[in-house]
Scaffold this motif. Structure first.
Motif, PDB file in Angstrom:
ATOM      1  N   ASP A  26       0.839  -1.213   0.000  1.00  0.00           N
ATOM      2  CA  ASP A  26       0.000   0.000   0.000  1.00  0.00           C
ATOM      3  C   ASP A  26       0.866   1.253   0.000  1.00  0.00           C
ATOM      4  N   THR A  27       1.850   1.277   0.888  1.00  0.00           N
ATOM      5  CA  THR A  27       2.677   2.478   1.008  1.00  0.00           C
ATOM      6  C   THR A  27       3.604   2.653  -0.196  1.00  0.00           C
ATOM      7  N   VAL A  33      -4.413  -1.551  -6.358  1.00  0.00           N
ATOM      8  CA  VAL A  33      -4.289  -2.832  -7.070  1.00  0.00           C
ATOM      9  C   VAL A  33      -4.488  -4.030  -6.149  1.00  0.00           C
ATOM     10  N   VAL A  34      -3.928  -3.951  -4.939  1.00  0.00           N
ATOM     11  CA  VAL A  34      -3.880  -5.127  -4.069  1.00  0.00           C
ATOM     12  C   VAL A  34      -5.076  -5.166  -3.120  1.00  0.00           C
ATOM     13  N   LYS A  35      -5.825  -6.266  -3.157  1.00  0.00           N
ATOM     14  CA  LYS A  35      -6.962  -6.435  -2.253  1.00  0.00           C
ATOM     15  C   LYS A  35      -6.593  -7.273  -1.042  1.00  0.00           C
ATOM     16  N   ASP A  36      -5.759  -8.274  -1.257  1.00  0.00           N
ATOM     17  CA  ASP A  36      -5.392  -9.155  -0.146  1.00  0.00           C
ATOM     18  C   ASP A  36      -4.050  -9.840  -0.425  1.00  0.00           C
ATOM     19  N   VAL A  37      -3.307 -10.114   0.634  1.00  0.00           N
ATOM     20  CA  VAL A  37      -2.023 -10.816   0.496  1.00  0.00           C
ATOM     21  C   VAL A  37      -1.977 -11.932   1.532  1.00  0.00           C
TER      22      VAL A  37
ATOM     23  N   MET B   1      -9.006 -10.915  -9.673  1.00  0.00           N
ATOM     24  CA  MET B   1      -7.899 -11.667 -10.274  1.00  0.00           C
ATOM     25  C   MET B   1      -6.901 -12.062  -9.184  1.00  0.00           C
ATOM     26  N   LYS B   2      -6.229 -13.168  -9.413  1.00  0.00           N
ATOM     27  CA  LYS B   2      -5.361 -13.722  -8.385  1.00  0.00           C
ATOM     28  C   LYS B   2      -3.957 -13.911  -8.972  1.00  0.00           C
ATOM     29  N   ALA B   3      -2.943 -13.674  -8.171  1.00  0.00           N
ATOM     30  CA  ALA B   3      -1.575 -13.940  -8.620  1.00  0.00           C
ATOM     31  C   ALA B   3      -0.871 -14.808  -7.598  1.00  0.00           C
ATOM     32  N   ILE B   4      -0.166 -15.812  -8.097  1.00  0.00           N
ATOM     33  CA  ILE B   4       0.649 -16.647  -7.218  1.00  0.00           C
ATOM     34  C   ILE B   4       2.112 -16.386  -7.547  1.00  0.00           C
ATOM     35  N   VAL B   5       2.848 -15.903  -6.547  1.00  0.00           N
ATOM     36  CA  VAL B   5       4.261 -15.598  -6.740  1.00  0.00           C
ATOM     37  C   VAL B   5       5.086 -16.584  -5.919  1.00  0.00           C
ATOM     38  N   ASN B   6       5.974 -17.303  -6.584  1.00  0.00           N
ATOM     39  CA  ASN B   6       6.887 -18.188  -5.868  1.00  0.00           C
ATOM     40  C   ASN B   6       8.275 -17.567  -5.852  1.00  0.00           C
ATOM     41  N   VAL B   7       8.807 -17.397  -4.654  1.00  0.00           N
ATOM     42  CA  VAL B   7      10.136 -16.792  -4.511  1.00  0.00           C
ATOM     43  C   VAL B   7      11.069 -17.850  -3.924  1.00  0.00           C
ATOM     44  N   ALA B   8      12.174 -18.115  -4.611  1.00  0.00           N
ATOM     45  CA  ALA B   8      13.112 -19.135  -4.126  1.00  0.00           C
ATOM     46  C   ALA B   8      14.535 -18.607  -4.225  1.00  0.00           C
ATOM     47  N   LEU B   9      15.393 -19.074  -3.364  1.00  0.00           N
ATOM     48  CA  LEU B   9      16.809 -18.705  -3.436  1.00  0.00           C
ATOM     49  C   LEU B   9      17.399 -19.202  -4.751  1.00  0.00           C
ATOM     50  N   LYS B  10      18.278 -18.409  -5.358  1.00  0.00           N
ATOM     51  CA  LYS B  10      18.936 -18.822  -6.587  1.00  0.00           C
ATOM     52  C   LYS B  10      19.797 -20.054  -6.339  1.00  0.00           C
ATOM     53  N   GLN B  11      19.990 -20.837  -7.398  1.00  0.00           N
ATOM     54  CA  GLN B  11      20.918 -21.955  -7.327  1.00  0.00           C
ATOM     55  C   GLN B  11      22.272 -21.435  -6.862  1.00  0.00           C
ATOM     56  N   ILE B  39      13.727 -24.410   0.445  1.00  0.00           N
ATOM     57  CA  ILE B  39      12.520 -23.755   0.950  1.00  0.00           C
ATOM     58  C   ILE B  39      12.409 -22.337   0.408  1.00  0.00           C
ATOM     59  N   GLY B  40      11.235 -22.045  -0.114  1.00  0.00           N
ATOM     60  CA  GLY B  40      10.966 -20.696  -0.610  1.00  0.00           C
ATOM     61  C   GLY B  40       9.666 -20.163  -0.050  1.00  0.00           C
ATOM     62  N   LYS B  41       9.255 -18.995  -0.561  1.00  0.00           N
ATOM     63  CA  LYS B  41       8.003 -18.381  -0.135  1.00  0.00           C
ATOM     64  C   LYS B  41       6.976 -18.473  -1.250  1.00  0.00           C
ATOM     65  N   GLN B  42       5.717 -18.619  -0.861  1.00  0.00           N
ATOM     66  CA  GLN B  42       4.646 -18.508  -1.837  1.00  0.00           C
ATOM     67  C   GLN B  42       3.744 -17.355  -1.407  1.00  0.00           C
ATOM     68  N   ILE B  43       3.601 -16.368  -2.271  1.00  0.00           N
ATOM     69  CA  ILE B  43       2.800 -15.180  -1.958  1.00  0.00           C
ATOM     70  C   ILE B  43       1.565 -15.193  -2.844  1.00  0.00           C
ATOM     71  N   ILE B  44       0.389 -15.172  -2.223  1.00  0.00           N
ATOM     72  CA  ILE B  44      -0.859 -15.201  -2.983  1.00  0.00           C
ATOM     73  C   ILE B  44      -1.532 -13.840  -2.867  1.00  0.00           C
ATOM     74  N   LEU B  45      -1.712 -13.199  -4.019  1.00  0.00           N
ATOM     75  CA  LEU B  45      -2.245 -11.831  -4.051  1.00  0.00           C
ATOM     76  C   LEU B  45      -3.630 -11.823  -4.680  1.00  0.00           C
ATOM     77  N   GLU B  46      -4.588 -11.138  -4.038  1.00  0.00           N
ATOM     78  CA  GLU B  46      -5.876 -10.835  -4.665  1.00  0.00           C
ATOM     79  C   GLU B  46      -5.749  -9.454  -5.280  1.00  0.00           C
TER      80      GLU B  46
END
Lengths: 81, 81
Positions: A26-27, A33-37, B1-11, B39-46
Protein backbone atom coordinates in the motif's frame (compact mmCIF):
# COMPACT_ATOMS: atom_id res chain seq x y z
CA UNK A 1 11.66 -37.62 -8.35
CA UNK A 2 10.63 -34.19 -7.14
CA UNK A 3 7.89 -33.05 -4.78
CA UNK A 4 6.55 -29.53 -4.39
CA UNK A 5 4.78 -28.91 -1.09
CA UNK A 6 2.85 -25.69 -0.56
CA UNK A 7 2.03 -24.90 3.05
CA UNK A 8 -0.41 -22.06 3.78
CA UNK A 9 -2.27 -20.82 6.82
CA UNK A 10 -5.87 -22.03 6.97
CA UNK A 11 -8.65 -19.60 6.09
CA UNK A 12 -9.53 -17.65 9.21
CA UNK A 13 -6.07 -17.85 10.77
CA UNK A 14 -4.50 -14.39 11.08
CA UNK A 15 -1.68 -14.01 8.57
CA UNK A 16 0.62 -11.40 10.16
CA UNK A 17 3.26 -11.64 7.48
CA UNK A 18 0.64 -11.21 4.76
CA UNK A 19 -0.89 -8.21 6.56
CA UNK A 20 2.53 -6.56 6.91
CA UNK A 21 3.33 -7.18 3.24
CA UNK A 22 -0.09 -5.79 2.22
CA UNK A 23 0.61 -2.65 4.23
CA UNK A 24 4.06 -2.27 2.70
CA UNK A 25 2.63 -2.66 -0.83
CA UNK A 26 0.00 0.00 0.00
CA UNK A 27 2.68 2.48 1.01
CA UNK A 28 4.68 1.68 -2.15
CA UNK A 29 1.78 2.84 -4.33
CA UNK A 30 -0.09 -0.43 -4.97
CA UNK A 31 -3.09 0.51 -2.80
CA UNK A 32 -5.55 0.49 -5.73
CA UNK A 33 -4.29 -2.83 -7.07
CA UNK A 34 -3.88 -5.13 -4.07
CA UNK A 35 -6.96 -6.43 -2.25
CA UNK A 36 -5.39 -9.16 -0.15
CA UNK A 37 -2.02 -10.82 0.50
CA UNK A 38 -1.37 -14.20 2.02
CA UNK A 39 2.05 -15.75 2.52
CA UNK A 40 2.95 -19.40 2.73
CA UNK A 41 5.95 -21.67 2.34
CA UNK A 42 7.00 -23.65 -0.69
CA UNK A 43 9.14 -26.70 0.05
CA UNK A 44 10.88 -28.42 -2.85
CA UNK A 45 12.09 -31.96 -2.15
CA UNK A 46 14.39 -34.15 -4.24
CA UNK A 47 13.39 -37.74 -3.53
CA UNK A 48 14.60 -41.29 -3.92
CA UNK A 49 11.33 -43.06 -4.65
CA UNK A 50 10.33 -45.95 -6.85
CA UNK A 51 6.83 -44.72 -7.69
CA UNK A 52 4.66 -41.61 -7.51
CA UNK A 53 2.40 -43.40 -5.02
CA UNK A 54 5.31 -44.17 -2.70
CA UNK A 55 6.63 -40.61 -3.07
CA UNK A 56 3.23 -39.12 -2.19
CA UNK A 57 2.91 -41.40 0.85
CA UNK A 58 6.36 -40.45 2.16
CA UNK A 59 5.80 -36.73 1.60
CA UNK A 60 2.37 -36.83 3.29
CA UNK A 61 4.12 -38.44 6.24
CA UNK A 62 6.77 -35.68 6.28
CA UNK A 63 4.06 -33.00 6.18
CA UNK A 64 2.17 -34.53 9.10
CA UNK A 65 5.33 -35.01 11.16
CA UNK A 66 7.34 -31.88 10.38
CA UNK A 67 6.65 -29.70 7.37
CA UNK A 68 3.19 -28.39 8.28
CA UNK A 69 1.51 -27.49 11.53
CA UNK A 70 -1.84 -29.09 10.70
CA UNK A 71 -3.63 -27.23 13.50
CA UNK A 72 -3.28 -23.93 11.64
CA UNK A 73 -1.89 -24.85 8.22
CA UNK A 74 -3.08 -26.66 5.09
CA UNK A 75 -0.73 -28.30 2.63
CA UNK A 76 -0.82 -29.49 -0.96
CA UNK A 77 1.57 -31.98 -2.52
CA UNK A 78 2.56 -32.16 -6.18
CA UNK A 79 4.79 -35.01 -7.38
CA UNK A 80 6.82 -34.45 -10.55
CA UNK A 81 8.68 -37.02 -12.64
CA UNK B 1 -7.90 -11.67 -10.27
CA UNK B 2 -5.36 -13.72 -8.39
CA UNK B 3 -1.57 -13.94 -8.62
CA UNK B 4 0.65 -16.65 -7.22
CA UNK B 5 4.26 -15.60 -6.74
CA UNK B 6 6.89 -18.19 -5.87
CA UNK B 7 10.14 -16.79 -4.51
CA UNK B 8 13.11 -19.13 -4.13
CA UNK B 9 16.81 -18.70 -3.44
CA UNK B 10 18.94 -18.82 -6.59
CA UNK B 11 20.92 -21.96 -7.33
CA UNK B 12 24.23 -21.72 -5.48
CA UNK B 13 22.92 -19.57 -2.64
CA UNK B 14 23.13 -21.42 0.67
CA UNK B 15 19.65 -22.40 1.86
CA UNK B 16 19.99 -22.60 5.67
CA UNK B 17 16.33 -23.29 6.25
CA UNK B 18 16.36 -26.08 3.66
CA UNK B 19 19.51 -27.60 5.17
CA UNK B 20 17.97 -27.56 8.68
CA UNK B 21 14.76 -29.15 7.39
CA UNK B 22 16.76 -31.80 5.51
CA UNK B 23 18.62 -32.64 8.71
CA UNK B 24 15.37 -32.82 10.70
CA UNK B 25 13.82 -35.15 8.10
CA UNK B 26 16.94 -37.36 8.28
CA UNK B 27 16.59 -37.72 12.04
CA UNK B 28 12.87 -38.49 11.65
CA UNK B 29 13.67 -41.55 9.54
CA UNK B 30 13.47 -40.16 6.00
CA UNK B 31 17.24 -40.39 5.38
CA UNK B 32 16.87 -42.93 2.55
CA UNK B 33 14.11 -40.97 0.83
CA UNK B 34 15.19 -37.32 0.87
CA UNK B 35 18.08 -36.20 -1.34
CA UNK B 36 17.65 -32.42 -1.11
CA UNK B 37 15.36 -29.82 0.42
CA UNK B 38 14.93 -26.21 -0.63
CA UNK B 39 12.52 -23.75 0.95
CA UNK B 40 10.97 -20.70 -0.61
CA UNK B 41 8.00 -18.38 -0.13
CA UNK B 42 4.65 -18.51 -1.84
CA UNK B 43 2.80 -15.18 -1.96
CA UNK B 44 -0.86 -15.20 -2.98
CA UNK B 45 -2.25 -11.83 -4.05
CA UNK B 46 -5.88 -10.84 -4.67
CA UNK B 47 -5.79 -8.09 -7.27
CA UNK B 48 -7.95 -5.37 -8.79
CA UNK B 49 -6.81 -5.52 -12.38
CA UNK B 50 -8.52 -5.09 -15.73
CA UNK B 51 -6.38 -7.55 -17.68
CA UNK B 52 -3.89 -10.36 -17.18
CA UNK B 53 -1.24 -8.21 -18.85
CA UNK B 54 -1.81 -5.34 -16.42
CA UNK B 55 -1.86 -7.75 -13.48
CA UNK B 56 1.45 -9.32 -14.54
CA UNK B 57 3.06 -5.90 -14.95
CA UNK B 58 1.94 -4.73 -11.52
CA UNK B 59 3.05 -7.95 -9.82
CA UNK B 60 6.45 -7.87 -11.56
CA UNK B 61 6.82 -4.35 -10.20
CA UNK B 62 5.91 -5.55 -6.68
CA UNK B 63 8.47 -8.36 -6.91
CA UNK B 64 11.25 -6.02 -8.01
CA UNK B 65 10.40 -3.45 -5.33
CA UNK B 66 9.49 -5.58 -2.33
CA UNK B 67 8.55 -9.24 -2.65
CA UNK B 68 11.87 -10.67 -3.83
CA UNK B 69 15.48 -9.84 -3.15
CA UNK B 70 16.66 -10.20 -6.73
CA UNK B 71 20.32 -10.35 -5.70
CA UNK B 72 19.82 -13.79 -4.16
CA UNK B 73 16.28 -14.81 -5.12
CA UNK B 74 14.40 -15.79 -8.29
CA UNK B 75 10.66 -15.40 -8.65
CA UNK B 76 7.92 -16.80 -10.88
CA UNK B 77 4.49 -15.22 -11.39
CA UNK B 78 1.29 -17.06 -12.25
CA UNK B 79 -1.88 -15.05 -12.97
CA UNK B 80 -5.22 -16.80 -12.49
CA UNK B 81 -8.68 -15.65 -13.62
Amino acid sequence: MKAIVNVALKQGVLDDQGKATHHALDTLGFKEVVKDVRIGKQIILELNATSQTQAREEVTNMCEKLLANTVIEDYTIEIIG
